[in-house]
Design an enzyme around this catalytic site. Sequence first.
Site, PDB file in Angstrom:
ATOM      1  N   CYS A 131      14.021  -1.369   0.218  1.00 37.95           N
ATOM      2  CA  CYS A 131      13.012  -2.426   0.306  1.00 37.95           C
ATOM      3  C   CYS A 131      12.759  -3.148  -1.010  1.00 37.95           C
ATOM      4  O   CYS A 131      12.155  -4.220  -1.021  1.00 37.95           O
ATOM      5  CB  CYS A 131      11.702  -1.859   0.853  1.00 37.95           C
ATOM      6  SG  CYS A 131      11.182  -0.315   0.097  1.00 37.95           S
ATOM      7  N   ARG A 237       5.577   3.512  -8.582  1.00 39.92           N
ATOM      8  CA  ARG A 237       4.686   3.512  -7.420  1.00 39.92           C
ATOM      9  C   ARG A 237       3.285   3.109  -7.888  1.00 39.92           C
ATOM     10  O   ARG A 237       2.768   3.642  -8.876  1.00 39.92           O
ATOM     11  CB  ARG A 237       4.628   4.893  -6.779  1.00 39.92           C
ATOM     12  CG  ARG A 237       3.862   4.928  -5.460  1.00 39.92           C
ATOM     13  CD  ARG A 237       4.649   4.279  -4.341  1.00 39.92           C
ATOM     14  NE  ARG A 237       5.797   5.087  -3.931  1.00 39.92           N
ATOM     15  CZ  ARG A 237       6.749   4.638  -3.104  1.00 39.92           C
ATOM     16  NH1 ARG A 237       6.699   3.414  -2.615  1.00 39.92           N
ATOM     17  NH2 ARG A 237       7.769   5.425  -2.782  1.00 39.92           N
ATOM     18  N   HIS A 244       5.729  -4.935  -2.179  1.00 37.91           N
ATOM     19  CA  HIS A 244       6.429  -4.538  -3.400  1.00 37.91           C
ATOM     20  C   HIS A 244       6.594  -5.757  -4.299  1.00 37.91           C
ATOM     21  O   HIS A 244       6.938  -6.853  -3.832  1.00 37.91           O
ATOM     22  CB  HIS A 244       7.823  -3.998  -3.077  1.00 37.91           C
ATOM     23  CG  HIS A 244       7.836  -2.652  -2.424  1.00 37.91           C
ATOM     24  ND1 HIS A 244       6.702  -1.945  -2.116  1.00 37.91           N
ATOM     25  CD2 HIS A 244       8.883  -1.880  -2.011  1.00 37.91           C
ATOM     26  CE1 HIS A 244       7.045  -0.790  -1.545  1.00 37.91           C
ATOM     27  NE2 HIS A 244       8.359  -0.731  -1.473  1.00 37.91           N
TER      28      HIS A 244
END
Length: 337
Positions: A131, A237, A244
């Site tokens: 992703c 993270r 994102h």
Amino acid sequence: MSGVRLGVVGATGEVGREALKILYERKFPYQELRLFASERSAGARVEVAGRPYTVERLSESSFAGLDLALFAAGADVSRRFAPIAAAAGCRVVDKSSAFREDPDIPLVVPEVNPEDLRLIEKRGIVSSPNCATTPLVMALAPLDRRYRALRVVVSTYQSVSGAGRKGIEELEREISLPPGEREAAKRTFSRAIAFNCVPHIDAFLPDGTTKEEQKTVRESQKILHRPDLRVSATTVRVPVWRGHALSVNVQFERRPDLSEVRRILAKTPGVAVMDDPAKQLFPTSLDAEGADGTLVGRLREDLSVEWGLNMWLVVDNLRKGAAQNAVQIAESLSARL
């Protein structure tokens, strides 16, 4: 064919549910839809386009009669069942990391390398990238064609939903705890994630990088057909629910003209330019939530190197970063059935 007989594996997970929503939004041409998950979720009822479906337990016989299967489960599930599906004559679009580096299995972003879909004839499986890789190659590909990239340095800021439902629940749980109790309460991430940034996604490797960082490097090279491209990645993270973001620095063979860069990106399918600092216009994770494609902003020359460019990318990791890209691949394949 009047419609595709379609199966969705991992239908009760975050990506699986998003895929079902996108299939409805994009009016995917299925005549039959079957949903599969682990024994734990078998029997659950899931609504798609206003119609209830019962989730079936995934088994080796699940793919009989199906034309196409979307795998939105973990890599272990894909390694076991995707070859079984392909052997049964069911084309597979896999969202996991199981086959991305396999030279016989195409890794595809439809806006970037649709020609690689022809390689499905070898194994019956197409892989969809990580992703964070997807937005990177979507913005980089047209610029690489124009200026030829020499080196890419990318830092990612990845939301907790990238770890699935357990990542979301972890952030929810930690936010409600006093600061001193968050570290002890962690279960999913290696450090407390609430109000924190954790430079650790997936396992560490002997050279100090992580598997997530290696995915970004190798997948980008494969999709762009640029095994010579030098890519350095740091993946982080962050305590964001969804979306994102990537800070990208690229050095090219020739000087990139900023006006031309903006024109190129604005004309690129699946890319939207949001770049006007004077008006405080730049994309954020909240802007990307629910959006299709990749948002690009903060375009500027990097004056510390010859012919360098900086840009900021944001993507909804559950949509174009995951489910939407897989559905787009499935659309291309369905047209060939």
